[in-house]
Scaffold this active site. Structure first.
Site, PDB file in Angstrom:
ATOM      1  N   PHE A 231       0.814  -1.219   0.000  1.00  0.00           N
ATOM      2  CA  PHE A 231       0.000   0.000   0.000  1.00  0.00           C
ATOM      3  C   PHE A 231       0.843   1.261   0.000  1.00  0.00           C
ATOM      4  CE2 PHE A 231      -2.099  -3.398   2.518  1.00  0.00           C
ATOM      5  CZ  PHE A 231      -2.977  -3.807   1.543  1.00  0.00           C
ATOM      6  N   GLY A 668      -4.536   2.158 -15.211  1.00  0.00           N
ATOM      7  CA  GLY A 668      -4.335   1.529 -13.910  1.00  0.00           C
ATOM      8  C   GLY A 668      -5.643   1.301 -13.174  1.00  0.00           C
ATOM      9  N   GLU A 671      -5.464   1.775  -7.664  1.00  0.00           N
ATOM     10  CA  GLU A 671      -5.635   2.835  -6.679  1.00  0.00           C
ATOM     11  C   GLU A 671      -6.804   3.784  -6.935  1.00  0.00           C
ATOM     12  OE1 GLU A 671      -1.275   3.933  -5.146  1.00  0.00           O
ATOM     13  OE2 GLU A 671      -1.434   3.583  -7.287  1.00  0.00           O
TER      14      GLU A 671
END
Lengths: 707, 160
Positions: A231, A668, A671
């Site tokens: 993370f 992506g 996130e």
């Protein structure tokens, strides 16, 4: 698309459910020495003496290093470093929790006990750990993105506005809290340094260690078979990793350091709190005329981290005048670092609550306000988006959530004792693209092995990469295996920034393409079929055939603005008497380019949405600023979501192919999930209660009194 | 502090194991460091995360909250001893079926906790599973899938 898990989806599932997946702390080594840091009790000052007499009396202690006897090391200057200052190299203390002694002992128990017995005296200096008390000392520093931007005439735009919002917002200090504490085992054989490390960036560790140890990178091998969550905390190189390697070389024995949970609060960064101010101006029909976003965050005395809370605002909405400004305040705390989701994660809290406030000031539906300010291109740099399906996200998300049934006034959807609130927020995250390389090797049995120095941290890299290669080679993904987590494999970047599928996936695609090309060349005649691959090798007398491939972002693709987008819809219930806010439903719709692995992507998003619930209602690493330290360095004082906190979650992906972000069509995924959730929840809390909370986490005490 | 080693016998995964431990050694560290059973994970060492959950005489406990010397003669089941040979335990199978993990670090503890939760009779609905499994943190937050896996294991015919 509706996505359901399917049995055995993750190729590393079996080793994970049987306990056979080996994490860095699980690796045994003959003659291992355990390392444990003693840390400073004060946030600022000088170490005047370190008394190790009592600690050395603990049986099994091999060595204790303090600032007086530690081997001298160069400053950690490599870009992969999370902190430049290596503890023990100076008597100076700049944060509570900084290492002041390293105990090396025969057993874990002896190392921990001896570290407890180290006694230090200090010359205490005044400390400031609360950046909000030192805002007048804010500064602008250099970083990879500019700290200020300006497009158009803000003053004129605001002057033209018929409706304005000017409010301040706060997000909290938070920690990554990966369940695997960071662990490192360094083994020096006199020539090569082998490092088993729970890292998100093996090649970064290798480069940083090479710099500090004065070794060529080729004499350092970093291995991370499995990483128990990162993370961001394990995305940089931190002092414990350096010292494990230094100690292994000095002692000539393997050295293992596993951080304690409390050390995890100060050993590898945190997401810094932000103070934000958002000014919005709009015409009475809801078109933005001026936007200004300021964000301030704390950073360390000696190291820089800018949270970039205004990045999202630069690109989210169409507006002729957008200004952003970021500052940092240096405080006596360890360095902040990247944490899922950096930048827009905290930043969109301010922007999206402000947008909700604007919607109410305009008597306009919050989703309609966002539709009216949809950006056709990046409003700050003018570049076209590489691909953007946000409007489709609005449609899908609103439809699935039932947004049309929402009644606009606050407190208008009461159900029994519960105030029910529906709120929404936009999600946006910049696209990070890093070059990578990979090798694909075909063997005579028709199987293919992918090798790349990337990492598996839970994001499903071992499962995603075969899907990419299978598509090119025309063979089933279950005939393709992946080797990763080793710097002896082709170089790849860190597993962060939602960049792995883009970078490593594209490299695998290229390697597979090269392999196919070479097979076609070897084949006797055109029209080679995938089931004939093994025969081709046999025909040519080859046991195996390998091809390497690399990928890096093209210069032309830099002409596009690239973002993951999303729209998040939240339902909360607040008991009218007890006032405990509970999330009861979340729907998120996302524009992330082509989705390579829908099951894995969905899991990334639902996990991220739960992180958003944590940001909204729970997570805050509270400091006692009188002592300059965290109040509760544990997982009971620092709350994170548990199973009982998790409501029904629904995830949708727009059907999309991004022709510019990567050859895979993908952007992506990792996130974007947490972004937009906290403001959607905060806005739902307002809708439920009529109480506008401009900080997260929102807790019961914020909702007492009014209503 | 006493530092002499004490020899104890634990019945680990059905086999008596004789080990010499420091009196300060937790059951968790004894499993990991003395017996090499590293499937049991240390996430916090303070009973807060549940990653070290094992079955002690059939009941789930946090192995970090008990000393090895206190468990002389007791039965310990770890993730390594849950499957019967090549046949996975139904909870393991359910975790695979529901994709109930990401990084996998908390998974052994989740699975042992689920076995305990089901044995306690608490895994009757998704709601009771959410409560009964809330002592096991999953920072990847595979919670929805974990709840489905436990529900599947608890409700399928021939469930444990």
């Amino acid at each position: 698309m509706t996505i359901r898990p399917q049995s055995g989806h993750r190729v590393d599932g079996l080793v994970k459910v049987t306990g056979r997946a080996r994490y860095a702390g699980d690796v045994a080594a003959e003659g291992v020495v355990f390392g444990c840091f003693a840390t400073s009790d004060i946030p600022a000052g000088k170490v005047t003496s370190v008394d190790t007499t009592d600690a050395e009396a603990e049986p099994g202690v091999v060595r204790i290093w303090t600032h007086e006897n530690v081997p001298r090391l160069p400053k950690l200057t490599h870009a992969a470093a999370g902190e430049s200052l290596l503890p023990l190299q100076t008597d100076r203390v700049t944060f509570e929790g900084q290492g002041i002694a390293l105990v090396l002992a025969e057993t874990l128990e002896a190392a921990e006990e001896a570290a407890r017995r180290v006694r230090a005296t200090y010359e205490v200096e005044p400390a400031q750990t609360d950046f909000r008390m030192a805002l007048d000392q804010r500064v602008v520093i250099d970083d990879w993105a500019p700290l200020s931007t300006s497009v158009g005439d803000f003053a004129a735009g605001l002057g033209r506005a018929q409706v304005k919002v000017d409010q301040s917002y706060r997000t909290a200090d938070r920690h990554h809290h990966a369940i695997e504490p960071a662990a490192v085992l360094a083994i020096w054989d006199g020539r090569e340094m082998l490092v088993h490390d729970s890292t998100q960036w093996g090649y970064g560790v290798r480069a940083a260690l090479a710099q500090v140890l004065g070794l060529p990178p080729t004499q350092i091998r970093v291995v991370s078979e499995y990483v128990g969550g990162g993370f961001g905390a394990k995305g940089s190189v931190w002092p414990y990793e350096v010292y494990a390697a230094v100690a292994a070389r000095e002692l000539g024995r393997p050295v293992k350091i596993v951080l304690s949970r409390s050390q995890s609060f100060t050993a590898h960064g945190y997401q810094p709190a932000t103070d934000q101010r958002v000014i919005l101006g709009a015409t009475e029909d809801g078109c933005l005329t001026a936007v200004r976003h300021e964000s301030i965050n704390p950073t360390a005395i000696l190291d820089d981290h800018i949270e970039h809370g205004t990045l999202g605002t630069r690109s989210m909405y169409q507006c002729p005048a957008i200004e952003t400004q970021e500052h940092v305040v240096r405080v006596h705390r360890g360095s902040p670092t990247f944490m899922r989701t950096p930048h827009e994660g905290p930043g969109m809290v301010g922007l999206e609550i402000a947008m909700d406030e604007l919607a109410y000031a305009l008597h306009l539906d919050p989703l309609e306000l966002r539709r009216r300010n949809y950006a056709e291109h990046d409003p700050t740099n003018g570049k076209p988006f590489s691909s953007n399906a946000l409007r489709e996200c609005y449609d899908i998300g609103a439809e699935r959530f039932g947004w049309a049934r929402r009644t606009h006034p606050p407190k208008s959807m009461r159900d029994g004792n519960d105030w029910v609130g529906w709120g929404m927020g936009n999600a946006l995250m910049g696209t990070f693209r890093f070059g990578a390389s990979a090798r694909t090797t075909l063997t005579r049995d028709g199987r293919v092995r992918i090798e790349t120095g990337s990492q598996e941290i839970g994001t499903g890299t071992r499962t995603t990469l075969p899907l990419v290669a299978a598509e090119i080679l025309g063979i089933p993904a279950d005939r393709i295996t992946v080797s990763l987590g080793d710097t002896n494999l082709p170089e790849a970047g860190g597993t962060f920034g939602s960049s792995t599928t883009i970078g490593v996936g594209s490299a695998v695609r290229e390697a597979a393409t090269q392999l196919r090309h070479r097979l076609n060349q070897l084949a006797a005649e055109p029209g080679l079929q995938p089931h004939e691959y093994g025969e081709v090798l046999a025909l040519r007398g080859l046991d195996q055939l390998a091809a390497e491939g690399g990928w890096a972002p093209s210069k032309e693709s830099g002409n596009f603005a690239m973002f993951a987008f999303g729209a998040v819809f939240a339902e909360v219930r607040v008991d009218a008497l007890l006032r405990v806010p509970r999330v009861t439903r979340l729907v998120g719709a996302y524009s992330v380019g082509r989705v390579i692995d829908p099951i894995g992507a969905r899991a990334q998003i639902t996990g991220g949405m739960i992180w958003g619930i944590g940001q909204a209602l729970m997570e805050s690493s509270t400091m006692d600023h009188a002592l300059g330290r965290y109040v509760s360095k544990n997982l009971t004082g620092g709350l994170v979501p548990v199973s009982a906190d998790v409501p029904d979650l629904e995830v949708h992906f727009a059907d999309e192919f991004d022709p510019h972000a990567s050859p895979l069509g993908a952007r992506g995924v990792g996130e974007i999930g947490p972004v937009g959730v906290a403001p959607a929840i905060a806005n739902a809390v307002f809708h439920a209660t009529g109480i506008r909370i401009r900080e997260v986490p929102i807790r019961v005490e914020h909702l007492m009194g009014e209503g | 502090m006493p530092t002499g080693r004490i020899t104890i016998t634990l019945e680990v995964n059905g086999t008596p194991r004789v080990i010499a431990v420091d009196p300060r050694t937790t059951l968790l560290d004894a499993l990991r460091e003395c017996l090499g059973l590293t499937g049991t994970k240390k996430g916090c060492d303070h009973g807060e995360c549940g990653a070290c959950t094992v079955l002690l005489d059939g009941r789930r406990i946090n192995a970090c909250l008990t000393l090895a010397v206190m468990q002389e003669g007791h039965r310990v089941t770890t993730i390594e001893g849950l499957a019967s040979g090549a046949a996975l335990h139904p909870v393991q199978t359910a975790f695979l079926a529901q994709d109930a993990f990401q990084c996998g670090f908390c998974t052994p503890g989740q699975i042992l906790s689920a076995v305990g939760c089901i044995a306690e009779g608490r895994a009757t609905t998704r709601e009771t599973i959410r409560e009964g499994m809330s002592g096991n943190l999953c920072r990847c937050s595979a919670y929805p899938e974990i709840v489905e896996a436990v529900f599947l294991a608890a409700t399928q015919p021939g469930s444990p």
